[in-house]
Write an enzyme that holds these catalytic residues in place. Structure first.
Site, short mmCIF file in Angstrom:
data_model
loop_
_atom_site.label_atom_id
_atom_site.label_comp_id
_atom_site.label_asym_id
_atom_site.label_seq_id
_atom_site.Cartn_x
_atom_site.Cartn_y
_atom_site.Cartn_z
CE LYS A 156 5.12 7.71 7.15
NZ LYS A 156 5.96 6.61 6.64
CB SER A 166 3.34 4.01 4.94
OG SER A 166 4.62 4.43 5.40
CB SER A 203 7.09 3.57 3.64
OG SER A 203 6.17 2.54 3.87
#
Lengths: 521, 95
Positions: A79, A187, A211
């Protein structure tokens, strides 16, 4: 093996150790898959092909000598929130344009020390603020799952194939995919899409309010947010420091356990990293859950929740009961206040953490007539709408005269939420079962959600309580809805009892099976 | 509680975010929707409840007071938009 990207981490690990495949071969397979899929799915914002090939080569050298680490040669996606030395690290924000840190986050350092290979940086909501991965400066990530429709077609001859099946009367039920693009959740949408679409063997992610778990549920993958303090936050771009935790998204429960094993550590560089040895998570998988007490919180039955979610929850209860668990009804009375309290605490912490983006030390700078004008113009141009909205809320609730009414009240309510969980755990409940999300994946550019930010925030209604109390939570796929989209269940555990989550999630996984999207990209 | 246009502009300045008239108007509506949503916290009885200060009960870790890092000026300024001899450059602050 025809397609190496189809291997789970545990399968790839065995083949790599057995010298049936090489790290270079599996890395090339993923790089090829990314090149073909990324224009459609937008999961990666930076692909580090050269670095991946170098790391794979080094892994192969170690594997030949029998010196491979726990993740030797396993290609992972990272990420964009994790600091990676010399590599694109921008939290998918414009304000961090061009930022390449001179350090490596503790979590990624742990993965590389165990031999993992980095494929690239994954798309996400800007600064991890969002539930649909639409707030990224790099554009939305597309969910590899699409809605489907079942049609009955009369077949001239009876044969089977193409995913259809033959019924006695010579008609065939055909599943056809709808073209509408769906969000992967957020997210960590890039992480979830990349794992689900076979663009990495597993991915790192972070979870501040849901998330990891919400995108995992939207893509049929497994995602675990460990206990606050289990993974070091050092080197991860900060959003809300008392809520942020790193964790993996993986294709199955075992892979999630393998990844967390490597990501978790005790780190002197993070004062909130808890001084506790990391247990053997994989060893928890397959252990019977007979006699385990599973709590079902009545407050998670919310108004307007689709029947399919309720049915899924009941199915989960039945599976655990069949496996010998004892099901008990429990009450977590402050559940409904978790989301409003979160929308004070998280923006307050974010407004403070994001004060550092001022056009001086890194990233974007927009010139101004004086230094304040430069700050204001830089931040106006560098932050997207959702990020600005949260900084504004945070600044307001922390401003003179409002601190007690908002922030202090929210932190008190947060203690009540934590106490709710402590009470049920003290009464002997081992694990809590809830739905992971109030719906399946929704469409890109959903008008209702765009018009009202609170509607988007409601996506985290089942996951946010866990962050507020600092507990571990895992999302595990449990079935498909009528339109063929994945739905997930969530298990919540005692602090630092991730083992029980893996143990119980494995039971659900065994009953539900695993889910793959039909390839259209 | 709700915010008006003036308050939004003041908060934007506190947050060092330039806003146009149009931005400020849009934000006023959005912020009021969020503040309206969090309003429900007022109905919770918090008498005798301490505010949370630590997610996990733990003692603050301390380390020995020794130099463990440093000598990295070039690394620290390398990502800055404007530098000179390992200093960050900013517009003139003092006349």
């Amino acid at each position: 093996m025809s397609d190496l990207t189809q291997l789970t981490i545990s399968q790839a690990r065995a083949k790599l150790r057995g010298k049936e495949i090489t790290a270079t071969e599996i890395t090339e397979a993923y790089l090829g898959a990314i090149e073909r899929a990324n224009p459609a799915l937008n999961a990666y914002v930076a692909v580090t092909g050269d670095k991946a090939r170098d790391m794979a080569k080094a892994s192969d050298a170690r594997l030949v000598k029998g010196e491979g680490g726990a993740l030797e040669g396993i290609p992972l996606g990272i990420k964009d929130l994790f600091g990676t030395e010399g590599v694109h690290t921008q939290a998918c924000s414009h304000v961090l344009d061009g930022f390449k840190p001179r350090y490596e986050s503790t979590v990624t350092s742990n993965l590389w020390a165990d031999g993992a290979v980095m494929l690239g940086k994954l798309n996400m909501d800007e600064f991890a603020m969002g539930s649909s991965n639409e707030t990224s400066y790099y554009g939305p990530v597309i969910n590899p799952w699409r809605r489907s429709r079942l049609d009955t077609a009369v077949m001239p001859t009876t044969h089977q194939g193409d995913g259809g099946f033959v019924s006695a009367g010579g008609t065939r039920t055909v599943r056809s995919l709808d073209n509408a693009q769906l969000v992967p959740g957020g997210s960590s949408g890039g992480s979830a899409t990349a794992v689900s679409a076979f663009l990495c063997a597993g991915a790192t992610a972070t979870d501040t309010g849901g998330s990891i778990r919400q995108p995992a549920a939207f893509t049929g993958t497994v995602g675990i947010k460990p206990t606050y303090g289990r993974c070091s936050r050092w080197g991860i771009v900060a959003f809300a420091s008392s809520l942020d935790q790193a964790g993996p998204i993986a294709r199955d429960v075992r892979d999630a356990a393998i990844l967390l094993q490597s990501m978790a550590s005790v780190d002197p560089k993070d004062t909130t990293s808890v001084d506790r040895p990391v247990p053997d998570y994989e060893a928890a998988i397959g252990k019977p859950i007979k006699g385990m007490k599973v709590g079902i919180p009545r407050e998670y039955r919310v108004d307007g929740m689709p029947e399919e979610i309720e049915a899924l929850w009941q199915k989960g209860i039945a599976w655990l009961k069949d496996a010998g668990a004892e099901i008990v009804d429990i009450s977590l009375p402050h559940t409904k206040y978790a989301l409003p309290a979160y929308y004070i605490v998280a923006p307050a912490e974010a407004s403070s953490n994001l004060a550092r983006y001022d056009g001086v030390r890194y990233g974007l700078r927009v010139p101004g007539k004086d230094i304040v004008d430069m700050y204001e113009k830089t931040r106006a141009a560098g932050f997207g709408r959702e990020v600005k909205r949260r900084i504004m809320i945070g600044t307001y609730v922390l401003s003179a005269g409002y601190y007690d009414a908002y922030y202090l009240q929210a932190q008190k309510v947060r203690n009540l939420i934590k106490r709710d969980f402590e009470t049920v755990f003290a009464a002997g409940v081992d694990v809590i079962l809830t739905p992971a999300t109030p719906s399946a994946a929704f469409g890109v550019a959903d008008e209702d959600m765009a018009a009202d930010p609170v509607k988007m925030y409601l996506n985290d209604i089942f996951t946010v309580t866990v962050n507020m109390a600092g507990l571990p939570g895992i999302a595990v796929p449990a079935g498909l809805d009528a339109k063929g989209l994945p739905l997930g269940l969530q298990l919540i555990g005692r602090p630092f009892d991730e083992e029980t989550l893996f143990q119980t999630a494995a039971v659900i996984e065994q009953a539900a099976g695993t889910f793959q999207p039909e390839k259209w990209w | 509680m709700s915010v008006d246009l003036q308050t939004v502009k003041r908060v934007a300045h506190l947050a060092r975010i330039a806003v146009s008239e149009e931005d400020a108007e849009r934000m006023t509506g959005e912020l009021n929707a969020i503040l309206g949503f969090v309003e429900q916290l007022n109905e919770v009885d918090v008498s005798g409840v301490e505010p949370m200060t630590s997610v996990t009960p733990m003692d603050m870790k301390k380390r020995s007071d020794v130099v463990t890092d440093g000598g990295k000026a070039a690394d620290i300024v390398v990502n800055a938009p404007a530098t000179e001899e390992n200093f960050f450059l900013v517009p003139k602050v003092v006349e």
